[in-house]
Enzyme design. Structure first.
Site, PDB file in Angstrom:
ATOM      1  N   HIS A   1      -8.303   3.343  -3.380  1.00 12.35           N
ATOM      2  CA  HIS A   1      -9.225   3.523  -2.265  1.00 12.35           C
ATOM      3  C   HIS A   1     -10.304   4.518  -2.661  1.00 12.35           C
ATOM      4  O   HIS A   1     -10.075   5.423  -3.466  1.00 12.35           O
ATOM      5  CB  HIS A   1      -8.486   4.051  -1.039  1.00 12.35           C
ATOM      6  CG  HIS A   1      -7.617   3.043  -0.375  1.00 12.35           C
ATOM      7  ND1 HIS A   1      -7.370   3.054   0.987  1.00 12.35           N
ATOM      8  CD2 HIS A   1      -6.915   1.987  -0.868  1.00 12.35           C
ATOM      9  CE1 HIS A   1      -6.558   2.055   1.300  1.00 12.35           C
ATOM     10  NE2 HIS A   1      -6.268   1.400   0.183  1.00 12.35           N
TER      11      HIS A   1
ATOM     12  N   TYR B   1     -10.444  -4.351  11.859  1.00  5.55           N
ATOM     13  CA  TYR B   1      -9.610  -3.766  12.911  1.00  5.55           C
ATOM     14  C   TYR B   1      -9.398  -4.779  14.035  1.00  5.55           C
ATOM     15  O   TYR B   1     -10.269  -4.948  14.899  1.00  5.55           O
ATOM     16  CB  TYR B   1     -10.273  -2.495  13.463  1.00  5.55           C
ATOM     17  CG  TYR B   1     -10.453  -1.430  12.410  1.00  5.55           C
ATOM     18  CD1 TYR B   1      -9.522  -0.411  12.257  1.00  5.55           C
ATOM     19  CD2 TYR B   1     -11.547  -1.459  11.542  1.00  5.55           C
ATOM     20  CE1 TYR B   1      -9.671   0.559  11.268  1.00  5.55           C
ATOM     21  CE2 TYR B   1     -11.701  -0.490  10.554  1.00  5.55           C
ATOM     22  CZ  TYR B   1     -10.764   0.513  10.430  1.00  5.55           C
ATOM     23  OH  TYR B   1     -10.907   1.462   9.448  1.00  5.55           O
TER      24      TYR B   1
ATOM     25  N   GLU C   1       0.824  -1.201   0.000  1.00  4.42           N
ATOM     26  CA  GLU C   1       0.000   0.000   0.000  1.00  4.42           C
ATOM     27  C   GLU C   1       0.864   1.260   0.000  1.00  4.42           C
ATOM     28  O   GLU C   1       1.840   1.365   0.737  1.00  4.42           O
ATOM     29  CB  GLU C   1      -0.911   0.014   1.233  1.00  4.42           C
ATOM     30  CG  GLU C   1      -1.856   1.207   1.276  1.00  4.42           C
ATOM     31  CD  GLU C   1      -2.970   0.996   2.266  1.00  4.42           C
ATOM     32  OE1 GLU C   1      -3.709  -0.014   2.112  1.00  4.42           O
ATOM     33  OE2 GLU C   1      -3.110   1.812   3.202  1.00  4.42           O
TER      34      GLU C   1
ATOM     35  N   ARG D   1     -15.398   4.359   4.784  1.00  2.62           N
ATOM     36  CA  ARG D   1     -16.079   5.608   5.146  1.00  2.62           C
ATOM     37  C   ARG D   1     -15.105   6.764   5.044  1.00  2.62           C
ATOM     38  O   ARG D   1     -15.412   7.820   4.513  1.00  2.62           O
ATOM     39  CB  ARG D   1     -16.630   5.531   6.575  1.00  2.62           C
ATOM     40  CG  ARG D   1     -17.463   6.771   6.945  1.00  2.62           C
ATOM     41  CD  ARG D   1     -17.569   6.979   8.436  1.00  2.62           C
ATOM     42  NE  ARG D   1     -16.289   7.390   9.011  1.00  2.62           N
ATOM     43  CZ  ARG D   1     -16.114   7.691  10.278  1.00  2.62           C
ATOM     44  NH1 ARG D   1     -17.125   7.596  11.123  1.00  2.62           N
ATOM     45  NH2 ARG D   1     -14.919   8.047  10.730  1.00  2.62           N
TER      46      ARG D   1
END
Length: 296
Positions: A82, A153, A22, A112
């Site tokens: 993203h 998470y 990433e 979000r």
């Protein structure tokens, strides 16, 4: 319309573990070429895909799109851009998704997003979405063939009241059309394995790719860990304290720790390893080389 790139879920059916990296777009256009050169250096290690984030609060949306396109077109990388709900209406998001689709992207990380710049609490844009699950369902309805990554998470989202409630929301995202899960960074594999057990118990059967970030700076990693609610194991902190002030030694401790994490995770049969490279080629190359030595 450009040729469609492979879906990550299809890649997972062909082989595992996958290796992905990433990047985040730089704050200035002047540094984009440097980032592309960093990405170019890792191409020899054949990442299965790369992802490109937004900046905080969606501040680098256009630069994220241009970086993604250059990585795809110039470097022939499989790219997962993203997309967040920040500062965008549903119509604007629809236009972005359509553009991604026409460019050949078939993978999007749907989030979000963080609160807008200068704010502590996320504010819904008028005519926009307030939850990742809304964005996921919207993309899934607009282009059902797009593979949608969703975030997990292991030590809970910083704004979630509990890990159980966070996993309940993960189930909502999965049911809305999520295709696979990429986790936030963690430094204790026990937290990841416990999280996987909880996710499976909640009835979520999507592939879960663990996210690994090497420690390259003590101050930086403590700041990032605090933002993400990720804990630093006592053993890691002890090792870092012993070499604090020695930049090279700190970096080596961080890389060694990440290599140890990756080795154990791979032994346990994870779907892939997602490296948060912090746009640093050297550390990414060292970790990727370790991975490729056992998984060419």
């Amino acid at each position: 319309m450009n040729s469609p790139q492979p879906r990550i879920t299809d890649l997972l059916k062909e082989k595992s573990p996958l290796l992905s990296v990433e990047f985040f777009p730089p704050k200035s256009e002047a540094n984009v070429d440097n980032l592309i050169e960093t990405a170019r250096k890792i191409t020899a290690l054949k990442p299965d895909f790369t992802s490109v984030t937004y900046g905080a609060g969606g501040s680098t949306r256009s630069r994220s799109a241009s970086v993604s396109k250059r990585m795809k077109d110039e470097l022939d990388l499989r790219v997962m851009p993203h997309l967040t709900c920040v500062n965008a209406t549903r119509d604007q998001l629809g236009e972005i998704v359509d553009e991604f689709y026409d460019e050949g992207y078939r993978n999007i990380m749907a989030l979000r997003g963080d609160p807008q710049q200068g704010q502590e609490v996320f504010t819904v844009t008028e005519g926009g979405f307030g939850y990742a699950s809304d964005l996921i369902a919207y993309i899934q309805n607009r282009h059902p063939e797009i593979c949608l990554g969703i975030a997990g998470y292991p030590e809970k989202h910083p704004q979630a009241p509990s890990l159980n409630s966070d996993i309940e929301f993960l189930k909502v995202k999965a049911d809305a059309g999520g295709s696979f899960i990429t986790t936030q960074l963690f430094f204790d594999n026990a937290a990841y394995f416990s999280y996987v057990d909880r996710v499976r118990a909640a009835g979520i059967d999507l592939p879960i790719i663990p996210g690994i970030m090497p420690v390259l700076s003590v101050a930086q990693i403590k700041r990032i860990a605090k933002l993400c609610d990720a804990s630093l194991p006592t053993e890691l902190e002890t090792q870092l304290d012993k070499v604090q002030g020695d930049v090279d030694a700190v970096k080596q401790v961080g890389i060694n720790w990440a290599q140890k994490q990756m080795s154990e995770l791979i032994e346990q049969g994870v779907a892939g390893i997602h490296l948060y490279a912090l746009n640093k080629a050297d550390a990414a190359i060292e970790l990727m080389s370790t991975f490729r030595s056992s998984h060419p």
